[in-house]
Design an enzyme around this catalytic site. Structure first.
Site, mmCIF file in Angstrom:
data_model
loop_
_atom_site.group_PDB
_atom_site.id
_atom_site.type_symbol
_atom_site.label_atom_id
_atom_site.label_comp_id
_atom_site.label_asym_id
_atom_site.label_seq_id
_atom_site.Cartn_x
_atom_site.Cartn_y
_atom_site.Cartn_z
ATOM 1 N N LYS A 1 0.840 -1.212 0.000
ATOM 2 C CA LYS A 1 0.000 0.000 0.000
ATOM 3 C C LYS A 1 0.876 1.264 0.000
ATOM 4 O O LYS A 1 0.683 2.162 -0.812
ATOM 5 C CB LYS A 1 -0.930 0.012 1.232
ATOM 6 C CG LYS A 1 -1.839 -1.205 1.334
ATOM 7 C CD LYS A 1 -2.743 -1.137 2.554
ATOM 8 C CE LYS A 1 -2.035 -1.178 3.900
ATOM 9 N NZ LYS A 1 -1.348 -2.477 4.176
ATOM 10 N N ARG B 1 -10.158 0.321 8.016
ATOM 11 C CA ARG B 1 -9.696 -1.015 8.384
ATOM 12 C C ARG B 1 -10.717 -1.788 9.180
ATOM 13 O O ARG B 1 -10.447 -2.910 9.590
ATOM 14 C CB ARG B 1 -8.501 -0.879 9.297
ATOM 15 C CG ARG B 1 -7.169 -0.948 8.671
ATOM 16 C CD ARG B 1 -6.245 -0.559 9.792
ATOM 17 N NE ARG B 1 -5.079 -1.346 9.880
ATOM 18 C CZ ARG B 1 -3.940 -1.028 9.289
ATOM 19 N NH1 ARG B 1 -3.841 -0.045 8.461
ATOM 20 N NH2 ARG B 1 -2.894 -1.745 9.506
ATOM 21 N N ARG C 1 11.797 -5.392 4.982
ATOM 22 C CA ARG C 1 11.522 -3.968 4.754
ATOM 23 C C ARG C 1 12.477 -3.090 5.570
ATOM 24 O O ARG C 1 12.785 -3.393 6.717
ATOM 25 C CB ARG C 1 10.081 -3.637 5.144
ATOM 26 C CG ARG C 1 9.827 -2.114 5.128
ATOM 27 C CD ARG C 1 8.383 -1.760 5.144
ATOM 28 N NE ARG C 1 7.680 -2.295 6.295
ATOM 29 C CZ ARG C 1 6.354 -2.204 6.444
ATOM 30 N NH1 ARG C 1 5.629 -1.625 5.508
ATOM 31 N NH2 ARG C 1 5.784 -2.710 7.504
ATOM 32 N N ARG D 1 10.947 -1.169 11.126
ATOM 33 C CA ARG D 1 9.808 -0.695 11.911
ATOM 34 C C ARG D 1 9.638 -1.552 13.151
ATOM 35 O O ARG D 1 9.850 -2.758 13.105
ATOM 36 C CB ARG D 1 8.549 -0.746 11.039
ATOM 37 C CG ARG D 1 7.951 0.620 10.788
ATOM 38 C CD ARG D 1 6.894 0.591 9.742
ATOM 39 N NE ARG D 1 5.687 -0.165 10.130
ATOM 40 C CZ ARG D 1 4.611 -0.267 9.373
ATOM 41 N NH1 ARG D 1 4.582 0.345 8.195
ATOM 42 N NH2 ARG D 1 3.572 -0.952 9.775
ATOM 43 N N ARG E 1 -0.613 -8.980 13.378
ATOM 44 C CA ARG E 1 -1.161 -8.029 12.401
ATOM 45 C C ARG E 1 -1.927 -8.771 11.304
ATOM 46 O O ARG E 1 -2.976 -8.304 10.861
ATOM 47 C CB ARG E 1 -0.033 -7.187 11.806
ATOM 48 C CG ARG E 1 0.524 -6.170 12.804
ATOM 49 C CD ARG E 1 1.895 -5.670 12.401
ATOM 50 N NE ARG E 1 1.903 -4.980 11.129
ATOM 51 C CZ ARG E 1 3.008 -4.783 10.397
ATOM 52 N NH1 ARG E 1 4.165 -5.244 10.807
ATOM 53 N NH2 ARG E 1 2.932 -4.125 9.262
HETATM 54 P P1 AP5 Z 1 4.781 -1.591 1.902
HETATM 55 O O1 AP5 Z 1 4.427 -0.796 0.713
HETATM 56 O O2 AP5 Z 1 5.536 -0.939 2.986
HETATM 57 O O3 AP5 Z 1 3.495 -2.358 2.471
HETATM 58 P P2 AP5 Z 1 2.192 -1.800 3.212
HETATM 59 O O4 AP5 Z 1 1.024 -2.439 2.551
HETATM 60 O O5 AP5 Z 1 2.243 -0.322 3.283
HETATM 61 O O6 AP5 Z 1 2.412 -2.503 4.619
HETATM 62 P P3 AP5 Z 1 2.328 -1.895 6.091
HETATM 63 O O7 AP5 Z 1 3.122 -2.825 6.960
HETATM 64 O O8 AP5 Z 1 2.675 -0.464 6.126
HETATM 65 O O9 AP5 Z 1 0.812 -2.093 6.363
HETATM 66 P P4 AP5 Z 1 0.081 -2.110 7.692
HETATM 67 O O10 AP5 Z 1 -1.308 -1.985 7.237
HETATM 68 O O11 AP5 Z 1 0.375 -3.280 8.553
HETATM 69 O O12 AP5 Z 1 0.711 -0.881 8.503
HETATM 70 P P5 AP5 Z 1 0.192 0.579 8.817
HETATM 71 O O13 AP5 Z 1 1.346 1.457 8.846
HETATM 72 O O14 AP5 Z 1 -0.961 0.915 7.972
HETATM 73 O O15 AP5 Z 1 5.626 -2.861 1.379
HETATM 74 C C1 AP5 Z 1 6.168 -3.795 2.290
HETATM 75 C C2 AP5 Z 1 7.557 -4.236 1.802
HETATM 76 O O16 AP5 Z 1 7.421 -4.964 0.602
HETATM 77 C C3 AP5 Z 1 8.515 -3.090 1.483
HETATM 78 O O17 AP5 Z 1 9.803 -3.463 1.879
HETATM 79 C C4 AP5 Z 1 8.432 -2.938 -0.037
HETATM 80 O O18 AP5 Z 1 9.658 -2.479 -0.589
HETATM 81 C C5 AP5 Z 1 8.140 -4.365 -0.474
HETATM 82 N N1 AP5 Z 1 7.273 -4.437 -1.652
HETATM 83 C C6 AP5 Z 1 6.200 -3.662 -1.922
HETATM 84 N N2 AP5 Z 1 5.626 -4.031 -3.075
HETATM 85 C C7 AP5 Z 1 6.346 -5.091 -3.540
HETATM 86 C C8 AP5 Z 1 6.243 -5.918 -4.695
HETATM 87 N N3 AP5 Z 1 5.272 -5.737 -5.618
HETATM 88 N N4 AP5 Z 1 7.162 -6.891 -4.862
HETATM 89 C C9 AP5 Z 1 8.149 -7.090 -3.937
HETATM 90 N N5 AP5 Z 1 8.296 -6.331 -2.831
HETATM 91 C C10 AP5 Z 1 7.401 -5.342 -2.632
HETATM 92 O O19 AP5 Z 1 -0.383 0.399 10.313
HETATM 93 C C11 AP5 Z 1 0.483 0.161 11.378
HETATM 94 C C12 AP5 Z 1 -0.310 0.097 12.679
HETATM 95 O O20 AP5 Z 1 -0.952 1.358 12.919
HETATM 96 C C13 AP5 Z 1 -1.469 -0.928 12.718
HETATM 97 O O21 AP5 Z 1 -1.016 -2.211 13.083
HETATM 98 C C14 AP5 Z 1 -2.399 -0.300 13.748
HETATM 99 O O22 AP5 Z 1 -1.926 -0.532 15.054
HETATM 100 C C15 AP5 Z 1 -2.266 1.199 13.454
HETATM 101 N N6 AP5 Z 1 -3.247 1.656 12.465
HETATM 102 C C16 AP5 Z 1 -2.964 2.176 11.219
HETATM 103 N N7 AP5 Z 1 -4.093 2.483 10.570
HETATM 104 C C17 AP5 Z 1 -5.109 2.140 11.403
HETATM 105 C C18 AP5 Z 1 -6.530 2.190 11.273
HETATM 106 N N8 AP5 Z 1 -7.124 2.650 10.136
HETATM 107 N N9 AP5 Z 1 -7.266 1.742 12.305
HETATM 108 C C19 AP5 Z 1 -6.689 1.286 13.454
HETATM 109 N N10 AP5 Z 1 -5.362 1.211 13.625
HETATM 110 C C20 AP5 Z 1 -4.580 1.625 12.606
HETATM 111 MG MG MG Z 2 2.420 1.072 4.862
#
Ligand code: AP5
Ligand code: MG
Ligand code: ZN
Length: 215
Positions: free
Chosen positions: A13, A88, A127, A160, A171
């Site tokens: 994402k 989410r 990552r 992270r 997660r």
């Molecule tokens: P990346 O693009 O970083 O993946 P992502 O989908 O952004 O994954 P996140 O870990 O950020 O998602 P998340 O939903 O768990 O975390 P968030 O920060 O939202 O890609 C991942 C890796 O893969 C990278 O190294 C990249 O280079 C590689 N990659 C990407 N595409 C690729 C491809 N096509 N091929 C190969 N490699 C690839 O949330 C964190 C925390 O915040 C949650 O756990 C929760 O506690 C809180 N939170 C956030 N939003 C909410 C909400 N709406 N409600 C409640 N709590 C929330």
């Molecule tokens: Mg992300």
């Protein structure tokens, strides 16, 4: 263009949103990034959110809906936005609809990135994220030009806090229980488009651009 990027942890994402920002000049709204910034700055909200985030649980709907509501009202969202990691839960999705109605707007598309679990774990454990600008890299799939240095700002790349194997498992579970039902929710109202997230980063971006062109 008002869009949501949906997908499990590590689906890409943030990676795709960063490229869309470059292509379209509309902002990425990542609730995860905003919460991590609040944690870094030790704001009252950040202090409350930290324990949830460290365990891989979701922060309360009320808190995240509040930050998104405020963010969507800023001027830079007037031509569109890319929501990354929000909504989410079903209540968050309902709240988003309500917030957008209040602003006289609506979602155009929800793009769901499909990636299998083994690949997600490999992506998250490899990552590396810039300490200063939060840009994401991967030690194998998207390495920086210089090891441990951000291509964009020269900042140090770090892991992270929630990218530890135990937390990753939580997660994933939270995603399946609380977030995956949103696919049906947005399929029913006709907004859902799915993308093969297993493809290369460039190919996934191409698929998303094709979807955006068609709508
Ligand atoms: P990346 O693009 O970083 O993946 P992502 O989908 O952004 O994954 P996140 O870990 O950020 O998602 P998340 O939903 O768990 O975390 P968030 O920060 O939202 O890609 C991942 C890796 O893969 C990278 O190294 C990249 O280079 C590689 N990659 C990407 N595409 C690729 C491809 N096509 N091929 C190969 N490699 C690839 O949330 C964190 C925390 O915040 C949650 O756990 C929760 O506690 C809180 N939170 C956030 N939003 C909410 C909400 N709406 N409600 C409640 N709590 C929330
Ligand atoms: Mg992300
Ligand atoms: Zn950087």
């Amino acid at each position: 263009m008002n869009m949501v990027l949906l997908g499990p942890p590590g689906a890409g994402k943030g990676t795709q949103a960063a490229r869309l920002v470059e292509n379209f000049g509309i902002p990425q709204i990542s609730t995860g990034e905003m919460l991590r910034a609040a944690v870094r700055e030790s704001t009252p909200m950040g202090l409350r959110a930290k324990a949830f985030m460290d365990s891989g649980a979701l922060v309360t709907d009320e808190v995240v809906v509040g930050i998104v509501r405020e963010r969507l009202q800023l001027e830079d969202c007037s031509n569109g936005f890319i929501l990354d990691g929000f909504p989410r839960t079903l209540p968050q999705a309902d709240s988003l609809t309500g917030v957008l109605v209040g602003l006289g707007r609506k979602l155009d598309v929800v793009v769901s990135l499909q990636v299998d679990t083994d690949s997600l774990v490999e992506r998250l454990t490899g990552r590396r994220t810039c300490r200063d600008c939060s840009l994401g890299f991967h030690i194998r799939f998207d390495p920086p030009a210089v090891a441990n240095v951000c291509n964009s700002c020269g900042g140090e790349l770090v892991q992270r806090e929630d990218d530890k194997e135990d937390t990753i498992r939580n997660r994933m579970e939270v995603y399946h229980m609380q977030t995956a039902p949103l696919e049906d929710y947005y399929r029913k109202n006709g907004l859902l488009k799915t993308v093969d997230g297993m493809a290369s980063i460039d190919s996934v971006q191409g698929q998303i651009l094709d979807i955006l062109q068609a709508i």
